[in-house]
Write a protein that holds these residues in place. Structure first.
Motif, PDB file in Angstrom:
ATOM      1  N   ALA A  26      -6.724   1.777  -1.739  1.00 30.12           N
ATOM      2  CA  ALA A  26      -7.070   0.399  -1.377  1.00 30.12           C
ATOM      3  C   ALA A  26      -6.744  -0.574  -2.501  1.00 30.12           C
ATOM      4  N   ASN A  27      -6.770  -0.086  -3.744  1.00 32.46           N
ATOM      5  CA  ASN A  27      -6.438  -0.926  -4.898  1.00 32.46           C
ATOM      6  C   ASN A  27      -4.951  -0.886  -5.231  1.00 32.46           C
ATOM      7  N   GLY A  28      -4.151  -0.320  -4.337  1.00 30.34           N
ATOM      8  CA  GLY A  28      -2.709  -0.291  -4.529  1.00 30.34           C
ATOM      9  C   GLY A  28      -2.209   0.850  -5.391  1.00 30.34           C
ATOM     10  N   GLY A  29      -3.098   1.767  -5.751  1.00 28.74           N
ATOM     11  CA  GLY A  29      -2.707   2.890  -6.585  1.00 28.74           C
ATOM     12  C   GLY A  29      -2.215   4.077  -5.775  1.00 28.74           C
ATOM     13  N   ARG A  30      -1.708   5.045  -6.492  1.00 24.47           N
ATOM     14  CA  ARG A  30      -1.309   6.324  -5.907  1.00 24.47           C
ATOM     15  C   ARG A  30      -2.145   7.407  -6.563  1.00 24.47           C
ATOM     16  N   LEU A  31      -2.329   8.502  -5.835  1.00 24.17           N
ATOM     17  CA  LEU A  31      -3.209   9.560  -6.307  1.00 24.17           C
ATOM     18  C   LEU A  31      -2.514  10.911  -6.193  1.00 24.17           C
ATOM     19  N   LEU A  32      -2.593  11.685  -7.254  1.00 27.02           N
ATOM     20  CA  LEU A  32      -2.174  13.076  -7.239  1.00 27.02           C
ATOM     21  C   LEU A  32      -3.440  13.913  -7.182  1.00 27.02           C
ATOM     22  N   ILE A  33      -3.528  14.798  -6.200  1.00 24.84           N
ATOM     23  CA  ILE A  33      -4.681  15.669  -6.016  1.00 24.84           C
ATOM     24  C   ILE A  33      -4.236  17.080  -6.395  1.00 24.84           C
ATOM     25  N   VAL A  34      -4.899  17.680  -7.379  1.00 27.72           N
ATOM     26  CA  VAL A  34      -4.452  18.965  -7.922  1.00 27.72           C
ATOM     27  C   VAL A  34      -5.484  20.058  -7.659  1.00 27.72           C
ATOM     28  N   ALA A  81       4.996  13.766  -8.567  1.00 25.31           N
ATOM     29  CA  ALA A  81       6.251  13.474  -7.872  1.00 25.31           C
ATOM     30  C   ALA A  81       6.170  12.173  -7.084  1.00 25.31           C
ATOM     31  N   ASN A  82       4.953  11.682  -6.847  1.00 22.31           N
ATOM     32  CA  ASN A  82       4.776  10.417  -6.127  1.00 22.31           C
ATOM     33  C   ASN A  82       4.575   9.232  -7.073  1.00 22.31           C
ATOM     34  N   GLY A  83       4.733   9.445  -8.364  1.00 17.17           N
ATOM     35  CA  GLY A  83       4.567   8.361  -9.333  1.00 17.17           C
ATOM     36  C   GLY A  83       3.123   7.955  -9.560  1.00 17.17           C
ATOM     37  N   ALA A  84       2.173   8.794  -9.187  1.00 18.96           N
ATOM     38  CA  ALA A  84       0.749   8.472  -9.312  1.00 18.96           C
ATOM     39  C   ALA A  84       0.357   8.242 -10.766  1.00 18.96           C
ATOM     40  N   ARG A  85      -0.551   7.306 -10.975  1.00 18.00           N
ATOM     41  CA  ARG A  85      -1.157   7.063 -12.281  1.00 18.00           C
ATOM     42  C   ARG A  85      -2.628   7.489 -12.283  1.00 18.00           C
ATOM     43  N   ASN A  86      -3.087   8.023 -11.116  1.00 18.22           N
ATOM     44  CA  ASN A  86      -4.444   8.536 -10.954  1.00 18.22           C
ATOM     45  C   ASN A  86      -4.329   9.989 -10.519  1.00 18.22           C
ATOM     46  N   VAL A  87      -5.162  10.839 -11.106  1.00 18.09           N
ATOM     47  CA  VAL A  87      -5.130  12.254 -10.753  1.00 18.09           C
ATOM     48  C   VAL A  87      -6.549  12.736 -10.483  1.00 18.09           C
ATOM     49  N   ALA A  88      -6.700  13.525  -9.422  1.00 19.58           N
ATOM     50  CA  ALA A  88      -7.984  14.148  -9.092  1.00 19.58           C
ATOM     51  C   ALA A  88      -7.831  15.661  -9.244  1.00 19.58           C
ATOM     52  N   LEU A  89      -8.564  16.219 -10.182  1.00 21.41           N
ATOM     53  CA  LEU A  89      -8.582  17.663 -10.388  1.00 21.41           C
ATOM     54  C   LEU A  89      -9.768  18.187  -9.592  1.00 21.41           C
ATOM     55  N   VAL A  90      -9.503  18.852  -8.476  1.00 20.33           N
ATOM     56  CA  VAL A  90     -10.559  19.121  -7.509  1.00 20.33           C
ATOM     57  C   VAL A  90     -11.017  20.574  -7.453  1.00 20.33           C
TER      58      VAL A  90
END
Length: 146
Positions: A26-34, A81-90
């Protein structure tokens, strides 16, 4: 660089991760979920399609032709690979590659609290790293406690 430690005590990953992903997107960011476990990655993939009847959270599992286009990408490794600047280590495992992002979400439960404590202490002395620890109260609301 900000690292948010989320101690899952009341609400499970299935409720917490979609909320985080929605806010990032919603804030325009991208997320990598690992997640290292392929079963968990498949479960997350299904979850992001179905967690609410009226929701739509665009995402994919890494390894497809359109990885670079995905707002949220589910992967085995910390490779955005999606250029995310946010990462969730789940999966409860800290990975130092997360420090290359602007923000990391480290989600863990009672089974992985020992490893989370080790990561918390290790990050404490790192310059440029802001740590925040979030815990749920008995009603499932989040409160920053450190």
């Amino acid at each position: 660089m900000q690292v948010d430690f989320y101690h899952l005590t009341v609400a499970p990953l299935d409720r917490v991760l979609p909320s985080i992903a929605e806010k990032v997107l919603a804030n325009g960011g991208r997320l990598l979920i690992v997640a290292g476990d392929p079963v968990l990655r498949t479960r997350i993939d299904q979850l992001l399609w179905s967690y609410q009847p009226a929701s739509f959270l665009p995402h994919a599992q890494a390894g497809g032709d359109w990885d670079s286009e995905q707002p949220a990408l589910i992967a085995e490794t910390v490779a955005p690979a999606n250029g995310a600047r946010n990462v969730a280590l789940v999966d409860g495992l800290w990975r130092n590659e997360a420090l290359d992002f602007d923000r990391a979400f480290h989600l863990f439960d009672e089974d992985s609290i020992g490893a989370a404590r080790v990561a918390w202490r290790a990050l404490g002395g790192r310059e440029g790293v802001e740590r925040r620890y979030w815990r749920q109260d008995e009603n499932g609301r989040w409160a920053q406690v450190a």
